[in-house]
Scaffold this motif. Structure first.
Motif, short mmCIF file in Angstrom:
data_model
loop_
_atom_site.label_atom_id
_atom_site.label_comp_id
_atom_site.label_asym_id
_atom_site.label_seq_id
_atom_site.Cartn_x
_atom_site.Cartn_y
_atom_site.Cartn_z
N UNK A 28 77.27 17.56 10.62
CA UNK A 28 76.65 16.06 10.72
C UNK A 28 75.40 15.81 10.16
N UNK A 29 74.79 16.11 11.30
CA UNK A 29 72.66 16.35 11.00
C UNK A 29 72.29 16.72 10.28
N UNK A 30 73.11 17.48 9.14
CA UNK A 30 72.29 18.21 8.05
C UNK A 30 73.42 17.50 6.80
N UNK A 31 73.98 16.72 7.58
CA UNK A 31 74.45 15.72 5.77
C UNK A 31 74.11 15.06 6.01
N UNK A 32 73.79 13.99 7.17
CA UNK A 32 72.64 13.22 6.67
C UNK A 32 71.37 13.60 6.07
N UNK A 33 70.62 14.28 6.68
CA UNK A 33 69.60 14.79 6.40
C UNK A 33 69.74 14.77 4.14
N UNK A 67 69.79 24.79 3.09
CA UNK A 67 69.72 23.65 2.33
C UNK A 67 69.75 22.50 2.76
N UNK A 68 68.72 22.15 4.11
CA UNK A 68 67.81 21.41 4.03
C UNK A 68 66.05 21.71 4.12
N UNK A 69 66.12 22.92 4.40
CA UNK A 69 64.57 23.71 4.72
C UNK A 69 63.47 22.55 3.69
N UNK A 70 63.69 22.76 2.18
CA UNK A 70 62.90 22.10 2.00
C UNK A 70 62.55 20.13 1.35
N UNK A 71 63.32 19.59 2.70
CA UNK A 71 63.47 18.24 2.88
C UNK A 71 62.83 18.23 3.82
N UNK A 72 61.72 17.17 4.02
CA UNK A 72 60.82 16.49 5.30
C UNK A 72 61.94 15.99 6.56
N UNK A 73 62.98 15.77 5.69
CA UNK A 73 64.04 15.27 7.29
C UNK A 73 64.34 16.64 7.83
N UNK A 74 63.82 17.30 7.69
CA UNK A 74 64.92 18.53 8.70
C UNK A 74 63.52 19.40 9.34
N UNK A 75 61.98 18.82 9.49
CA UNK A 75 60.79 18.90 9.97
C UNK A 75 60.59 17.60 10.66
N UNK A 76 61.45 17.04 11.15
CA UNK A 76 60.74 15.73 11.82
C UNK A 76 61.58 15.57 13.13
N UNK A 77 60.49 15.71 14.01
CA UNK A 77 61.32 16.04 15.56
C UNK A 77 61.65 14.22 15.84
#
Length: 234
Positions: A28-33, A67-77
């Motif tokens: 669900x977390x990845x789907x939200x990103x 699947x989210x490595x290239x998206x900024x949402x995956x690197x936000x604390x």
């Protein structure tokens, strides 16, 4: 006599984080990103659909990361949620004494669920019966909702969305009174107070996992729109 050294077997190393089985919360977390990336124009509709399909096929955390490595949402604390203080319990007279809704079960069952309007006061009575009050999809027109519950040889269950606050006061006489304390992170979130007594019966109130009050955001957006219109009219 020679003593032979016994070599202890090496302890198995724990699996790497990427090898761990993915949970529903991980997916669900990845789907939200991915959803946010689509809304921001970072992904096309086709790319979003392909990645979401891969998300729910993934079995490990390592399969989700690319699947989210290239998206900024995956690197936000992610900051820890800051819970807000719950408004004080309504004082006598603040909420009308007459209920907006009566839910009664005598040698029967009664249910309130689905998309319904929750009033400020709800009375629930169960005598040799069963009452279910499900607020997980209800429309909250007031921030404070009081549920007065009484059961005799019966059962009363209250279910609330995950993003409201929940409080209880009561007890049981050879029965069970159980209310899970719940704290919302949104200061605009409704607060549900469950008060009651269970005599040779059961009263319980708890959140319904996966359900949230959708109209909290709607109310916030309406306030923003109203303030914007007021500003533009000047």
């Amino acid at each position: 006599m020679d003593l032979q050294k016994q070599t202890a077997p090496a302890a198995a190393s724990p699996p790497a984080a990427s090898e761990l089985r993915a949970s529903d919360a991980d997916r669900d977390r990845v789907a939200d990103i991915l959803r946010d990336a689509l809304a921001e124009g970072r992904l096309t509709a086709e790319e979003h659909a392909e990645r979401v399909e891969d998300v729910y096929r993934a079995k490990t955390v390592g399969e989700l990361e690319p699947l989210v490595r290239d998206l900024p949402g995956a690197h936000q604390v992610q900051a820890a949620p800051a819970y807000v203080s719950v408004p004080n319990r309504p004082t006598p007279g603040e909420i009308p004494a007459d209920p907006d809704d009566n839910v009664v079960a005598v040698f029967s069952s009664a249910v309130r669920k689905g998309r319904w309007r929750a009033g400020r006061r709800i009375h629930a009575y169960s005598v040799f019966g069963s009452v279910e009050i499900d607020l997980s999809e209800a429309i909250f027109e007031y921030q404070q909702v009081v549920i007065k519950a009484f059961t005799l040889f019966g059962n009363i269950e209250v279910r609330v969305p995950e993003n409201v606050s929940l409080r209880g006061a009561g007890g049981g006489v050879l029965g069970n009174f159980e209310v899970d304390t719940l704290d919302a992170t949104d200061p605009q979130a409704p607060v549900v107070f469950v008060d009651g007594w269970a005599v040779l019966g059961n009263i319980e109130a708890r959140p319904k996992r996966g359900k949230i009050v959708a109209d909290i955001l709607d109310r916030v957006q309406r306030k923003v729109d109203k303030g914007l219109r007021k500003h533009l009219s000047h």
